[in-house]
Design a protein around this motif. Structure first.
Motif, PDB file in Angstrom:
ATOM      1  N   GLN A 163       0.830  -1.238  -0.070  1.00  0.00           N
ATOM      2  CA  GLN A 163      -0.078  -0.201  -0.115  1.00  0.00           C
ATOM      3  C   GLN A 163       0.870   1.387  -0.010  1.00  0.00           C
ATOM      4  OE1 GLN A 163      -2.711   0.691   3.281  1.00  0.00           O
ATOM      5  NE2 GLN A 163      -3.641   2.042   2.413  1.00  0.00           N
ATOM      6  N   ARG A 216      -2.283   4.299  -5.852  1.00  0.00           N
ATOM      7  CA  ARG A 216      -1.996   3.013  -5.692  1.00  0.00           C
ATOM      8  C   ARG A 216      -1.377   2.299  -6.507  1.00  0.00           C
ATOM      9  NH1 ARG A 216      -7.843   0.180  -7.756  1.00  0.00           N
ATOM     10  NH2 ARG A 216      -7.494   0.687  -9.856  1.00  0.00           N
ATOM     11  N   PRO A 242      -3.564  -1.974  -2.972  1.00  0.00           N
ATOM     12  CA  PRO A 242      -4.687  -1.224  -2.141  1.00  0.00           C
ATOM     13  C   PRO A 242      -4.224   0.205  -2.019  1.00  0.00           C
ATOM     14  CG  PRO A 242      -3.662  -3.064  -0.775  1.00  0.00           C
ATOM     15  CD  PRO A 242      -3.009  -3.089  -1.915  1.00  0.00           C
TER      16      PRO A 242
END
Ligand SMILES: [Zn+2]
Length: 700
Positions: A34, A112, A121
């Protein structure tokens, strides 16, 4: 002064929100795939998004969602950007300049990573209000807006809107003077804004002394993005109280030509009203528009420039750039221009999120070649550090939301605005280097050494990986038949060649070769048998392209004149006719007779040099071990990079509109200049004079 790295804002608040609402995992336990630490920094017309890179990411997607004051979405989330590794030179701090929205609106962004095609994510979001168009709406001057701004990029600023806008700036700002450089074929004014602080210098010669910078905003009428940036920047320069702006304008003069091709802009055509591509005419200057610009370069002597365009390759970077590549451009000018692009623009682009790259990057094709008719090369041949700017006209794969026409236009214009502001910062920070490059270039050109190339570009090596874009433009090496290893001393033109009527202008009416040479500012000497254009001049690399039979786009076939005096010569020398000395040693006094001309390079003269009523005296890369006396010359005087024992006396020379040049020269005695019309100039290259200097040469 260089810009600081964009500061990171709006993070702490959002992290705090995230922490209070996230699942009960440790705060630092974001999954490694992430994106974290996303920030949004606001600037004029764009937002710099920056984040921590994710290991293994192949690219990133930037998502933007319009929100209201309560952070409630008012539209759908949209992928507006794709970050790829080749868009910036440093990979450890990815940035993306998001533009293409209505400035002043509020958005939420998320980013992302993708690993191959796998979407990781999204980051936590950041929300910010973007920067409204520059200028307080309640402050006179600042409140001005272009037609493009008031229509929210639905319409480009019209010709009449431009004239009204520039006239209003002129009226409201002491820093700005609008001058008309000329008229287009259809009689539209070609205006230039001359901008300085607290006021611009009063005359072209006084402006030249400030080492000015020039931006040509719109030569191709159907490439209008840069022009809108120029008009906005002019307002900022005219009215901003930002210390950066006043510092910039206190140290140089900014010359902005919004629309050289007003007829083409009004009709949205590439060429002017005759169909001529003006960016293939800056050397030949067949057209009134290009003539006006080249005369401006002669009179105002910009030391650095940008030339604004748009480019249709959808794969290219945001901001393809290219230096003057023609091989006749002096090496210091090529190197300095490359430094501006790769040393400054690539580095600053990586901070701001703009993707600068070489013109032709990402499969851009056979572009950016060596035609001296292109302003980029013409300016380089005039010893101006400069670059082309090609705004990628379509959004392409990395800006997928630019099907919206207004957003596409905003990205182009605000990326150009960033570039031009950076250009001013580069000049401010590297002014000394730019001026050194220019003086070195002028001295090496005037020395008239090395081969001449009629077409052919220097190679542009790919920037070391990770680099901003692949595929620099192709080599474009000069073919053997367009190389002249043995450069002549001068070109001789007949009266018919020099003064004869021409039909290569609009409507079949062209200016004469004499008028075009005068527009370029070259020195010409008339003797009994013709008109001589010596090569020991600052624009030595450009002269043969227009006057040699090998020239690909030439004015005429001048006769090559080779040196008549080389090697050692003892005893007095009396010059009659046109005498060219190269690589010579002359032991004895030199007398230039009335109507005669002396041209020297790489020559040492031991003895006095005296010229009375000569047609011309042009000395470069020469030593005079004795006094130099030049009186009542009729055509041309140029003394560049010469060492003279002295004293030196220039008096009573009347050389028409062409000022005597005394530049980069060392005089070990006094310098006397009196009664010369026009007064001598040093082209901004100081001389070293050990003795006293009189009035006309006091500042040289
Ligand atoms: Zn163009």
């Amino acid at each position: 002064m260089r810009r600081q790295r964009p500061t990171l804002i709006a993070v702490s608040t959002l992290i705090a929100i995230t922490l209070t609402t996230a699942a009960p995992t440790p705060a630092n336990a974001a999954p490694p795939e992430q994106v974290t630490a996303l920030t949004a920094h606001q600037a004029d017309g764009y937002t710099t998004l920056a984040w921590q890179p994710v290991d293994g990411a192949t690219d990133y997607q930037i998502e933007r969602t319009p929100v209201d004051a309560d952070n409630t979405p008012t539209g759908v989330p949209t992928i507006v950007g794709i970050w790829r590794p080749n868009r910036q030179i440093n990979q450890h701090a990815p940035t993306f300049a998001d533009a293409g929205y209505n400035p002043g609106d509020t958005f939420q962004w998320r980013v992302r990573a993708r690993t191959g095609t796998t979407e990781q994510p999204y980051s936590d979001p950041v929300t910010a209000t973007t920067t409204a168009p520059w200028g307080n709406p309640a402050t006179p001057g600042e409140q001005l807006r272009t037609g493009w701004e008031t229509t929210h990029a639905a319409q480009y600023t019209s010709d009449t809107d431009e004239y009204a806008y520039t006239a209003a700036i002129d009226a409201l700002s002491d820093r700005v003077r609008v001058v008309e450089l000329g008229r287009t074929v259809q009689n539209r004014p070609i205006n230039m804004m001359v901008i300085g602080h607290p006021t611009p210098a009063a005359t072209p010669e006084a402006v030249a002394a400030t080492a000015p910078v020039a931006i040509n905003c719109n030569v191709h009428g159907n490439e209008p993005g840069d022009r809108e940036a120029c008009l906005i920047m002019a307002r900022q320069l005219a009215f901003s109280t930002d210390p950066r702006i006043t510092d910039l304008l206190s140290n140089t003069t900014v010359l902005i030509v919004p629309t050289i091709n007003g007829d083409g802009r009004a009709n949205n055509t590439r060429g002017n009203s005759t169909g001529q591509d003006l960016n293939r005419d800056y050397s030949l200057i067949r057209q009134p528009e290009t003539t006006a610009y080249i005369r401006m370069v002669r009179d105002y002597r910009p030391v650095a420039g940008y030339d604004g365009h748009e480019f249709g390759n959808s794969r290219a970077g945001d901001l393809p750039m290219l230096p003057p590549r023609h091989q006749n451009v002096a090496q210091p000018i090529f190197d300095q221009s490359q430094d501006m692009i790769e040393g400054h623009m690539y580095a600053k682009g990586a901070e701001a999120g703009w993707w600068a790259c070489p013109y032709g990057c990402e499969g851009g094709g056979n572009v950016g070649l060596s035609e001296e008719t292109i302003l980029r090369n013409t300016l380089g041949l005039k010893n101006v550090t400069n670059s082309l700017l090609e705004l990628r006209s379509s959004g392409g794969q990395t800006r997928p939301d630019e099907g919206n026409t207004a957003n596409n236009r905003r990205r182009k214009t605000y990326s150009a605005l960033w570039t031009f502001q950076q250009f001013l910062d580069y000049h401010r920070a590297d002014r000394a280097d730019i001026l050194t490059a220019r003086s070195d270039a002028i001295e090496s050109q005037a020395a008239n050494t090395g081969r001449l190339v009629f077409r052919g570009s220097r190679p542009i090596p790919a920037h070391p990986a990770p680099h901003p874009g692949d595929s620099p433009p192709p080599l474009d090496a000069p073919p053997a038949d367009l190389i002249l290893d043995n450069a002549p001393c001068a070109y001789k033109l007949t009266d018919a060649q020099y003064n004869g009527a021409r039909t290569d202008g609009p409507g079949g009416v062209g200016t004469t070769v004499a008028q075009r040479i005068a527009a370029h500012g070259w020195k010409v000497i008339k003797t009994g048998d013709g008109y001589y254009v010596p090569l020991n001049q600052p624009e030595r690399g450009l002269i043969p392209l227009l006057l040699d039979a090998k020239g690909v786009e030439k004015l005429t076939d001048g006769e090559r004149v080779y040196p008549t005096l080389t090697g050692r010569r003892n005893g007095p020398l009396t010059v009659t006719g046109f005498t060219c000395a190269d690589d010579a040693t002359i032991n004895g006094p030199v007398t230039v007779r009335a109507g005669a001309a002396l041209v020297t390079t790489a020559t040492t003269i031991s003895g006095p040099v005296s010229a009375t009523r000569a047609a011309g005296v042009l000395l470069a890369d020469t030593t005079v071990n004795g006094p130099l006396q030049i009186t009542s010359t009729t055509d041309a005087i140029s003394i560049i990079d010469v060492t003279i024992a002295g004293p030196v006396n220039l008096s009573g020379n009347t050389t028409g509109t062409d000022a005597p040049v005394l530049a980069g020269t060392t005089i070990r005695g006094p310098l006397n200049c009196t009664g010369n019309n026009p007064a001598p100039t040093n082209l901004g290259i100081a001389n070293t004079v050990h003795g006293p200097r009189t009035t006309q040469c006091a500042a040289l």
